[in-house]
Design an enzyme around this catalytic site. Structure first.
Site, PDB file in Angstrom:
ATOM      1  N   TYR A 151      37.404  79.152  42.627  1.00 58.07           N
ATOM      2  CA  TYR A 151      36.800  79.094  41.268  1.00 58.07           C
ATOM      3  C   TYR A 151      37.808  79.690  40.178  1.00 58.07           C
ATOM      4  CZ  TYR A 151      31.888  78.055  41.046  1.00 58.07           C
ATOM      5  OH  TYR A 151      30.537  77.308  40.639  1.00 58.07           O
ATOM      6  N   ASP A 190      28.188  81.004  44.714  1.00 58.96           N
ATOM      7  CA  ASP A 190      27.834  80.115  43.980  1.00 58.96           C
ATOM      8  C   ASP A 190      26.664  79.224  44.575  1.00 58.96           C
ATOM      9  OD1 ASP A 190      27.627  78.643  41.425  1.00 58.96           O
ATOM     10  OD2 ASP A 190      28.652  76.937  42.516  1.00 58.96           O
ATOM     11  N   LYS A 236      34.099  83.598  55.859  1.00 63.18           N
ATOM     12  CA  LYS A 236      34.675  82.240  56.717  1.00 63.18           C
ATOM     13  C   LYS A 236      35.889  82.706  57.436  1.00 63.18           C
ATOM     14  CE  LYS A 236      33.945  78.488  58.750  1.00 63.18           C
ATOM     15  NZ  LYS A 236      32.776  78.391  60.050  1.00 63.18           N
ATOM     16  N   ASP A 239      28.428  79.809  57.488  1.00 63.19           N
ATOM     17  CA  ASP A 239      27.723  78.603  58.220  1.00 63.19           C
ATOM     18  C   ASP A 239      26.498  79.138  58.825  1.00 63.19           C
ATOM     19  OD1 ASP A 239      29.741  79.847  59.509  1.00 63.19           O
ATOM     20  OD2 ASP A 239      30.121  77.978  60.864  1.00 63.19           O
TER      21      ASP A 239
END
Ligand code: NAI
Length: 359
Positions: free
Chosen positions: A126, A250, A193, A226
């Site tokens: 971002y 987000d 992640k 995930d």
């Protein structure tokens, strides 16, 4: 005495829901002196002004330390950078705090949800560091990648950079743990992640694990993005505080808004050391703009957060209770949450009902 606060009505439904919120805040008896500014792409198109984020707006927020903001549109694919992101970066509003809890009367598939999201606001994909395909800059980056990683990117690629610093990672995690301690929340979960983005998310995770050691009273867990998507859909009531980097934050913010009944009911605050900007999770909803259809709940809840931030606890509680009463009564609801769409009321009538319920 009145509080001087910067007000950015915003684009799309922004002017309607901020007007509703300003009326509800006035009805609490707390006095505000609103300093109103426009910004964003619609403002640029309308006025021909070159800058979607005027310097005088940034000066005003820095001076007042507080702003109530409606959503601002970011046109897709025009090269126009998000003003929302630029504002957070310019004022170093490093923490985006988004409470997501069930309110009585708001239809949802789930009950007993009380999650607070802490999204790092200044880094990650971002940060807006991107390079267009076919440019000289892309060629240079491709050369660097080949030099260090021994592989070439496809030549028609665009490239985005994901910066994650130890400083910002520690800062957002510490902020979340301090909040947990202060408000006696039970658990902080770090989302990442790191098994794939081993260096960037790996750094975020390692910083989080180190900070967590300073808070032995608060339960700690970390889990991959995930994995939490699966768990949030199956048993969201299990989660308490979530800490995420910018992009994951987000996405999970919208997911959690969906869990409690939709984007119209999810407020938020962008918090820095010099200023706080309160804004809902949702965007400018151009599909319903100007039609008196928008649900102002999220924006009014931003007003509740503003009152509490100012120390006006009783007024904040009264406004939240009035909102709850209207939602629970189930009569004066906007179309997004009304069980019978034909009987839904508009934005302004919803605000009238909230004001009437204030006591
Ligand atoms: P959106 O959140 O504006 O709308 C998604 C869906 O939710 C639409 O169907 C909309 O009608 C509905 N919705 C949203 N808020 C609602 C409300 N208060 N009451 C009833 N229904 C509501 O997301 P979208 O369409 O992806 O984005 C529109 C614009 O907003 C884009 O330019 C985007 O960049 C911008 N945006 C701005 C944000 C901000 O200012 N912080 C945050 C998110 C998006």
């Amino acid at each position: 005495m009145s509080y001087r606060v910067t007000l950015i009505p915003g684009d799309g439904i922004g002017p309607e829901i901020t007007a509703a919120t300003v009326r509800c805040l006035a009805a609490t008896g707390v006095r505000f002196d609103w300093e109103i500014f426009e910004a964003g792409s619609e403002f640029v198109n309308r006025t021909g002004r070159p800058d979607p984020l005027p310097g005088e707006l940034l000066d005003a927020i820095s001076r007042n330390h507080l702003a109530l903001k409606g959503p601002l549109t970011t046109p897709i694919g025009t090269g126009f950078r998000s003003v929302n992101v630029a504002l957070r970066q310019a004022l170093d509003l490093f923490a985006c705090v988004r409470p997501c809890k069930n309110y009585p009367g708001i239809p949802s598939r789930y009950q007993n949800i009380d999650i607070v999201i802490f999204r790092e606001n200044t880094e990650d994909l971002y940060a807006g560091i991107e390079f267009q395909s076919g440019t000289e800059a892309f060629g240079e980056i491709n050369g660097l990648v080949a030099g260090y990683n021994h592989r070439w990117l496809r030549h028609n690629s665009a490239v985005g950079i994901k910066p994650i610093s130890e400083f910002s990672s520690r800062r957002i995690v510490r902020f979340a743990f301090d909040y947990a301690e202060r408000l006696r929340r039970r658990k902080v979960s770090i989302i990442h992640k790191a098994e794939v983005m081993r260096l960037s998310d790996g750094l975020f995770l390692e910083a989080a694990r180190q900070v967590a050691r300073d808070y032995p009273e608060v339960q700690y867990s970390d889990l991959p993005i995930d994995n939490i998507c699966d768990q949030l859909v199956r048993e969201p009531e299990y989660f308490d505080i979530l800490v995420l980097s910018n992009l994951f934050g987000d996405i999970i913010s919208d997911l959690c808004a969906g869990l409690i009944g939709g984007l119209g009911v999810a407020p938020g605050a962008n918090i820095g050391t010099r200023a706080v900007v309160f804004e809902p999770t949702h965007g400018s909803a151009p599909d319903i703009a100007g039609q008196d259809k928008a649900n102002p709940t999220a924006q009014i809840l931003c007003g509740v957060m503003l009152l509490r931030h100012l120390g006006e606890i009783a007024a904040g509680d009264r406004l939240e209770n009035a909102l709850k009463a209207v939602l629970q009564a189930g009569i004066h609801l906007t179309a997004d949450i009304h069980p019978e769409k034909a009987k839904a009321v508009g934005t302004a009538a919803f605000a009238d009902a909230v004001m009437a319920a204030l006591f």
